[in-house]
Enzyme design. Structure first.
Site, PDB file in Angstrom:
ATOM      1  N   LYS A  80      44.472  34.967  -9.005  1.00  0.00           N
ATOM      2  CA  LYS A  80      44.131  33.799  -9.824  1.00  0.00           C
ATOM      3  C   LYS A  80      44.223  34.250 -11.283  1.00  0.00           C
ATOM      4  O   LYS A  80      44.122  35.444 -11.577  1.00  0.00           O
ATOM      5  CB  LYS A  80      42.693  33.356  -9.506  1.00  0.00           C
ATOM      6  CG  LYS A  80      42.398  31.935  -9.862  1.00  0.00           C
ATOM      7  CD  LYS A  80      42.604  30.977  -8.696  1.00  0.00           C
ATOM      8  CE  LYS A  80      42.277  29.560  -9.109  1.00  0.00           C
ATOM      9  NZ  LYS A  80      42.409  28.609  -8.022  1.00  0.00           N
ATOM     10  N   GLY A 180      33.478  13.177  -8.035  1.00  0.00           N
ATOM     11  CA  GLY A 180      34.673  13.545  -8.784  1.00  0.00           C
ATOM     12  C   GLY A 180      35.899  12.832  -8.243  1.00  0.00           C
ATOM     13  O   GLY A 180      36.332  13.087  -7.120  1.00  0.00           O
ATOM     14  N   VAL A 181      36.436  11.906  -9.052  1.00  0.00           N
ATOM     15  CA  VAL A 181      37.629  11.182  -8.614  1.00  0.00           C
ATOM     16  C   VAL A 181      38.789  11.493  -9.567  1.00  0.00           C
ATOM     17  O   VAL A 181      39.418  10.602 -10.135  1.00  0.00           O
ATOM     18  CB  VAL A 181      37.372   9.658  -8.472  1.00  0.00           C
ATOM     19  CG1 VAL A 181      36.512   9.387  -7.253  1.00  0.00           C
ATOM     20  CG2 VAL A 181      36.707   9.074  -9.724  1.00  0.00           C
ATOM     21  N   GLY A 182      39.021  12.789  -9.744  1.00  0.00           N
ATOM     22  CA  GLY A 182      40.155  13.248 -10.559  1.00  0.00           C
ATOM     23  C   GLY A 182      41.393  13.283  -9.691  1.00  0.00           C
ATOM     24  O   GLY A 182      41.612  12.412  -8.852  1.00  0.00           O
ATOM     25  N   VAL A 184      42.457  15.247  -7.138  1.00  0.00           N
ATOM     26  CA  VAL A 184      42.272  15.299  -5.682  1.00  0.00           C
ATOM     27  C   VAL A 184      41.413  14.126  -5.217  1.00  0.00           C
ATOM     28  O   VAL A 184      41.736  13.434  -4.251  1.00  0.00           O
ATOM     29  CB  VAL A 184      41.617  16.627  -5.247  1.00  0.00           C
ATOM     30  CG1 VAL A 184      41.439  16.639  -3.733  1.00  0.00           C
ATOM     31  CG2 VAL A 184      42.437  17.823  -5.690  1.00  0.00           C
ATOM     32  N   TYR A 186      40.844  11.184  -6.411  1.00  0.00           N
ATOM     33  CA  TYR A 186      41.519   9.875  -6.419  1.00  0.00           C
ATOM     34  C   TYR A 186      42.387   9.715  -5.174  1.00  0.00           C
ATOM     35  O   TYR A 186      42.341   8.694  -4.482  1.00  0.00           O
ATOM     36  CB  TYR A 186      42.376   9.728  -7.697  1.00  0.00           C
ATOM     37  CG  TYR A 186      43.238   8.495  -7.674  1.00  0.00           C
ATOM     38  CD1 TYR A 186      42.740   7.267  -8.091  1.00  0.00           C
ATOM     39  CD2 TYR A 186      44.551   8.549  -7.183  1.00  0.00           C
ATOM     40  CE1 TYR A 186      43.524   6.119  -8.036  1.00  0.00           C
ATOM     41  CE2 TYR A 186      45.342   7.405  -7.121  1.00  0.00           C
ATOM     42  CZ  TYR A 186      44.821   6.199  -7.546  1.00  0.00           C
ATOM     43  OH  TYR A 186      45.606   5.070  -7.480  1.00  0.00           O
TER      44      TYR A 186
HETATM   45  P1  NAD Z   1      40.348  17.228 -11.844  1.00  0.00           P
HETATM   46  O1  NAD Z   1      39.938  17.898 -13.105  1.00  0.00           O
HETATM   47  O2  NAD Z   1      41.590  16.419 -11.831  1.00  0.00           O
HETATM   48  O3  NAD Z   1      39.167  16.293 -11.307  1.00  0.00           O
HETATM   49  C1  NAD Z   1      37.832  16.642 -11.366  1.00  0.00           C
HETATM   50  C2  NAD Z   1      37.048  15.374 -11.676  1.00  0.00           C
HETATM   51  O4  NAD Z   1      35.656  15.676 -11.623  1.00  0.00           O
HETATM   52  C3  NAD Z   1      37.333  14.808 -13.068  1.00  0.00           C
HETATM   53  O5  NAD Z   1      37.659  13.438 -12.972  1.00  0.00           O
HETATM   54  C4  NAD Z   1      36.017  15.027 -13.821  1.00  0.00           C
HETATM   55  O6  NAD Z   1      35.760  14.014 -14.782  1.00  0.00           O
HETATM   56  C5  NAD Z   1      35.024  14.993 -12.678  1.00  0.00           C
HETATM   57  N1  NAD Z   1      33.731  15.615 -12.979  1.00  0.00           N
HETATM   58  C6  NAD Z   1      33.455  16.655 -13.808  1.00  0.00           C
HETATM   59  N2  NAD Z   1      32.123  16.905 -13.797  1.00  0.00           N
HETATM   60  C7  NAD Z   1      31.572  16.027 -12.939  1.00  0.00           C
HETATM   61  C8  NAD Z   1      30.239  15.787 -12.497  1.00  0.00           C
HETATM   62  N3  NAD Z   1      29.213  16.506 -12.957  1.00  0.00           N
HETATM   63  N4  NAD Z   1      30.019  14.793 -11.607  1.00  0.00           N
HETATM   64  C9  NAD Z   1      31.045  14.038 -11.145  1.00  0.00           C
HETATM   65  N5  NAD Z   1      32.336  14.224 -11.543  1.00  0.00           N
HETATM   66  C10 NAD Z   1      32.579  15.201 -12.420  1.00  0.00           C
HETATM   67  O7  NAD Z   1      40.402  18.401 -10.746  1.00  0.00           O
HETATM   68  P2  NAD Z   1      41.105  18.355  -9.326  1.00  0.00           P
HETATM   69  O8  NAD Z   1      42.440  18.994  -9.427  1.00  0.00           O
HETATM   70  O9  NAD Z   1      40.953  17.007  -8.743  1.00  0.00           O
HETATM   71  O10 NAD Z   1      40.192  19.391  -8.520  1.00  0.00           O
HETATM   72  C11 NAD Z   1      38.888  19.025  -8.089  1.00  0.00           C
HETATM   73  C12 NAD Z   1      38.242  20.236  -7.412  1.00  0.00           C
HETATM   74  O11 NAD Z   1      39.048  20.635  -6.300  1.00  0.00           O
HETATM   75  C13 NAD Z   1      38.128  21.468  -8.304  1.00  0.00           C
HETATM   76  O12 NAD Z   1      36.972  22.189  -7.942  1.00  0.00           O
HETATM   77  C14 NAD Z   1      39.356  22.286  -7.934  1.00  0.00           C
HETATM   78  O13 NAD Z   1      39.149  23.666  -8.169  1.00  0.00           O
HETATM   79  C15 NAD Z   1      39.440  21.999  -6.447  1.00  0.00           C
HETATM   80  N6  NAD Z   1      40.774  22.161  -5.887  1.00  0.00           N
HETATM   81  C16 NAD Z   1      41.821  21.448  -6.400  1.00  0.00           C
HETATM   82  C17 NAD Z   1      43.081  21.609  -5.843  1.00  0.00           C
HETATM   83  C18 NAD Z   1      44.251  20.813  -6.348  1.00  0.00           C
HETATM   84  O14 NAD Z   1      45.300  20.789  -5.663  1.00  0.00           O
HETATM   85  N7  NAD Z   1      44.147  20.142  -7.472  1.00  0.00           N
HETATM   86  C19 NAD Z   1      43.280  22.494  -4.774  1.00  0.00           C
HETATM   87  C20 NAD Z   1      42.180  23.177  -4.255  1.00  0.00           C
HETATM   88  C21 NAD Z   1      40.931  23.002  -4.824  1.00  0.00           C
END
Ligand code: NAD
Length: 365
Positions: A80, A180-182, A184, A186
């Site tokens: 990482k 968290g609806v970012g 993943v 969403y």
């Molecule tokens: P992202 O940044 O797109 O989404 C995260 C969301 O969480 C954002 O919308 C943010 O506003 C929200 N957030 C932040 N603090 C918060 C809180 N206190 N309460 C509620 N919501 C909050 O990230 P992502 O890519 O969707 O990843 C989400 C998680 O999944 C992370 O922990 C990441 O490490 C993990 N992950 C992601 C992937 C991937 O393919 N993107 C793969 C494996 C693991």
């Protein structure tokens, strides 16, 4: 700071500190274990409060990648990287290209991808300098942003968890609370909504909340209450360490299954606490490996069909973990660790350190 004595230092093979002041690059690459192949894991861009905090984060995350790859049956090791800085103001082509040159200097021992606050565009800049980068755009033969594939894997993992807890995997009317609806979260909401689930969501980003409320008929909740809802599944998809001393006693859902990395604040203590409460916890690195499967596929020529098939294996992997947990009377995260260690040890008694170029590997990555 003595790196070798840090609590998060887990016999890592190599830790590289990268510095190029003229472009503002300060980064750390951690290679935890290359027994299974070149290390692969995302690059996080984050305004860490201190170098110690950044180092601790990258060490923990890279160890997690070793286990994630082992459990997913991939031929890559755990690595990482973190770039220390403000993603809103400090990103630039020259910074990512400088980072790419550091990757090139490692000769393929570490391959990067997207992570928190990095995107396909950033990977494209890195690609100007090295081929040791994945998560590149479909236009260049990559799989693009892996988040949708991560969500697809989590969706399958939720179904496997329902099968164990409720005896069926029909999502019609099942209540899911998503933190968290970012990227993943969403996509997960979309899969769940299409399958008939009722969604409860929380996010610090108001626009993201409004979009999911509008598109998927979700009910919005306060961020500090989402884990307490009386639902069937709590899906953490935002932050790490959300399963801790104060949240675990408040969880009413019989299942915790979400995408966030490092959900357990203390792996042993809080894995055990969930086990004692009979809350079925889908170990984070087992359920969220869809993104890793997606980017690893790029090493062999990206093929979406093969990726989907491999991501669908997450369902069976979780069932295996749950049954091991039941048989041995251990927490599900300990069962996942056993599975990962078993695969690493099966590679032979003497640890193999990966040194060469990207090699063609039989089968799917
Ligand atoms: P992202 O940044 O797109 O989404 C995260 C969301 O969480 C954002 O919308 C943010 O506003 C929200 N957030 C932040 N603090 C918060 C809180 N206190 N309460 C509620 N919501 C909050 O990230 P992502 O890519 O969707 O990843 C989400 C998680 O999944 C992370 O922990 C990441 O490490 C993990 N992950 C992601 C992937 C991937 O393919 N993107 C793969 C494996 C693991």
């Amino acid at each position: 700071m003595d790196v070798f004595k840090m609590a998060d230092y887990d016999d890592h093979e190599q830790v590289v500190f990268c510095n190029q002041a003229d472009v503002g690059l300060k980064a750390i690459i951690a290679i935890h274990d290359t027994t299974l192949g070149p290390s692969l894991g995302g690059c996080r861009f984050y305004p860490y409060k201190s170098n110690e905090e950044a180092l601790s984060d990258v060490l923990r995350l890279s160890q997690g990648m070793t286990y994630k790859s082992a459990v997913a049956g991939l031929d890559v090791g755990g690595g990482k990287s973190v770039i220390i800085g403000n993603p809103k103001t400090d990103k630039s082509e020259s910074l990512f290209r400088a980072f790419g040159r550091f990757l090139e200097s490692l000769g393929g021992r570490y391959i990067t991808a997207e992570d928190v606050n990095t995107c396909v565009q950033d990977m494209e800049w890195i690609r100007q300098e090295t081929r040791y980068v994945t998560g590149i755009s479909p236009a260049h033969g990559g799989g693009g942003d892996p988040s949708a594939m991560t969500a697809y894997g989590v969706f399958g993992g939720i179904k496997a968890s329902l099968k164990i807890k409720l005896g069926h995997e029909d999502l019609e009317g099942i209540k899911v609370a998503i933190q968290g609806v970012g990227r993943v979260g969403y996509n997960l909401c979309q899969y769940l909504h299409e399958a008939g689930a009722r969604l409860f969501i929380a996010d610090t980003n108001r626009e993201a909340v409004d979009q999911v409320v509008e598109e998927f008929n979700a009910a919005a909740t306060e961020c500090d209450l989402i884990h307490t809802l009386d639902v069937d599944v709590f899906a953490p998809c935002a932050l790490g360490a959300v399963l801790n001393d104060s949240t675990i006693p408040e969880i009413k859902a019989p299942i915790v299954a979400g995408a966030a990395n490092n959900q357990l604040a203390d792996a042993n203590k809080h894995g055990e606490a969930l086990h004692k409460r009979r809350i079925l916890y889908a170990p984070d690195y087992a359920i969220n490996s869809g993104g890793l499967i997606n980017v690893t596929s790029e090493l062999y020529g990206y093929n979406r069909e093969r990726v989907l098939n491999k991501v669908e294996e997450i369902y069976a992997t979780l069932l295996k973990i749950y049954s091991m947990s039941e048989e041995k009377g251990i927490s599900t995260n300990e069962a996942a660790n056993c599975l990962a260690r078993g695969r690493l040890q099966s590679r032979g008694k003497i640890k193999t350190i990966y040194i060469g170029n990207l090699r063609p590997v039989s089968g799917e990555g």
